[in-house]
Design an enzyme around this catalytic site. Structure first.
Site, mmCIF file in Angstrom:
data_model
loop_
_atom_site.group_PDB
_atom_site.id
_atom_site.type_symbol
_atom_site.label_atom_id
_atom_site.label_comp_id
_atom_site.label_asym_id
_atom_site.label_seq_id
_atom_site.Cartn_x
_atom_site.Cartn_y
_atom_site.Cartn_z
ATOM 1 N N ALA A 235 16.441 -35.142 -7.106
ATOM 2 C CA ALA A 235 15.182 -35.465 -7.779
ATOM 3 C C ALA A 235 15.373 -36.304 -9.036
ATOM 4 C CB ALA A 235 14.441 -34.172 -8.138
ATOM 5 N N HIS A 236 16.588 -36.707 -9.345
ATOM 6 C CA HIS A 236 16.823 -37.461 -10.578
ATOM 7 C C HIS A 236 18.123 -38.240 -10.417
ATOM 8 C CE1 HIS A 236 17.094 -38.533 -14.769
ATOM 9 N NE2 HIS A 236 16.028 -37.793 -15.093
ATOM 10 N N ALA A 237 18.031 -39.549 -10.658
ATOM 11 C CA ALA A 237 19.212 -40.392 -10.467
ATOM 12 C C ALA A 237 20.309 -40.113 -11.484
ATOM 13 C CB ALA A 237 18.808 -41.865 -10.545
ATOM 14 N N PHE A 238 19.969 -39.422 -12.576
ATOM 15 C CA PHE A 238 20.939 -39.229 -13.650
ATOM 16 C C PHE A 238 21.253 -37.762 -13.916
ATOM 17 C CE2 PHE A 238 19.021 -43.356 -14.207
ATOM 18 C CZ PHE A 238 20.117 -44.165 -14.447
ATOM 19 N N LEU A 239 20.950 -36.902 -12.939
ATOM 20 C CA LEU A 239 21.297 -35.490 -13.061
ATOM 21 C C LEU A 239 22.034 -35.029 -11.804
ATOM 22 C CD1 LEU A 239 18.070 -34.012 -14.701
ATOM 23 C CD2 LEU A 239 20.291 -34.411 -15.786
#
Length: 393
Positions: A235-239
């Protein structure tokens, strides 16, 4: 004793159309300001006809009813000198002007900032555009999907297997309206302290860029940082894993930041317990999310919530729209309100269910049941009220 609303006594002239501008003016009205909507005699605000989900009530679209609640409608042809004189009388008494014409149009019509401030030096003149007043994009159509696309936001949604996925609401318009209303209230506070009016400007694109402040800041500091969307269900490109949305046997479950081995132990998924090194939550993200998706799909959302909530894991069900509005959590927030326009064509009132402003003052939920006006409904009454000013200008 009920305390007065923060903007009671303020007069706002809303020259804007469709969404971002009218929403900003609506927010000021929710906080107590009197809002007079300036509309063309023929057709009025284009938002009266651009229907959300095809819903029309009493000749106007659902979105118009909602974003123009608690306003008065004053019909005026800005190309007609007599009508312009009437408007100048309103300008002389106004505290705020809101407009969202393309750059230069209000100036050509005689109601740009310089012309308006000559009449009323204390005016707060607020403009929202698509992409600002300078640069190669300034004359492009200022529309929500287009602003989202230029900002790059659709690349943040979905997985690496998906095409760009825009946010499925008018996000740019909504966020820009919040920034504009915030800027206006700050300018009004400055005027109270110093007597100075002034300009407030924002745009759909600037609002979308501000929304991505973390990403832009990281890339500006290190150009090698770009968007690399993760595996399916992330759900998040950076997590890192397990951050994502996963299918269950009867719905979907969102899981936020959680140590992967601990999550595996809780849900009896031994495969996850091997990932004791947090670096692997990045490097093995695809394997972790795939294993989670397969396992969580075997039982219901409620089954997993009982286990995860008891351990204080950051998680939540992904509710459908009917599930949301039927939930006790939604009712506890008291977010719904009914607005009414009296005397529809058949003589009955038009009642619209909508949401309230999300801000409370002194613990008070702010609701106002006054519906959106019909085109030109208040023109004659307003002209009579401002007759002395019209003679003076």
């Amino acid at each position: 004793m009920t305390t007065p609303l923060p903007l009671e006594g303020m007069l706002v002239l809303d020259f804007s159309q469709f969404l971002a501008g009218p929403m900003a003016a609506m927010r000021l009205g929710d906080l107590g300001a009197r809002v007079i909507k300036i509309e063309r005699p023929q057709g009025g605000d284009i938002g009266r006809r651009l229907a959300f989900a095809g819903v029309v009530e009493d000749g106007d679209t659902l979105s118009f009813h909602i974003t123009n609640r608690n306003k008065e409608s004053y019909a005026a042809d800005l190309k007609n000198e007599a009508d312009r004189d009437g408007l100048r009388a309103l300008v002389a008494r106004a505290d705020v002007i809101v407009q969202n014409f393309r750059p230069g149009i209000m100036e050509r019509l005689g109601f740009g900032y310089d012309a308006v401030s000559a009449i009323n030096p204390g005016i707060v003149y607020a403009s929202v555009s698509g992409y600002g007043t300078e640069g190669p994009w300034k004359d492009r159509p200022g529309q929500d999907l287009l602003a989202q696309s230029l900002s790059g936001l659709p690349w943040l949604n979905g997985s690496s297997d998906d095409p760009p996925v825009p946010v499925g609401i008018a996000l740019a318009d909504v966020i820009a309206s919040i920034h504009l209303a915030s800027g206006i209230t700050a300018a009004l506070l400055r005027r109270e302290r110093t007597g100075l009016g002034g300009r407030v400007d924002t745009s759909l694109l600037e609002s979308m860029l501000d929304l991505q402040f973390e990403l832009l800041s990281a890339h500006l500091g290190d150009p090698s940082i770009t968007v690399k969307r993760g595996a399916r269900n992330t759900a998040h490109a950076f997590l890192q894993a397990p951050y994502g949305v996963y299918p269950t046997s009867d719905g979907y479950l969102a899981i936020a930041m959680t140590p992967v081995p601990a999550l595996g132990a809780l849900i009896s998924l031994a495969t996850l317990e091997q990932y004791t090194d947090p670096d692997t939550w990045w490097t093995e993200q695809s394997a972790i999310t795939r294993a989670l998706a397969d396992h969580l799909a075997t039982r219901s959302t409620e089954h997993w919530l009982e286990i995860l909530d008891a351990a204080d894991v950051w998680c939540a069900p992904v509710l459908t729209l009917p599930e949301l509005v039927a939930h006790d959590g939604f009712r506890a927030l008291d977010m719904a309100q009914q607005i009414e326009r009296p005397d529809a064509a058949d003589g009955s009132p038009v009642a619209i269910q909508t949401t309230r402003t999300p801000v409370r003052y002194d613990g008070r939920v702010l609701k106002n049941g006054r519906g959106a006006p019909r085109l030109g409904e208040h023109t004659e009454a307003i002209r009579a009220e401002f007759a002395d000013e019209e003679a003076a200008v």
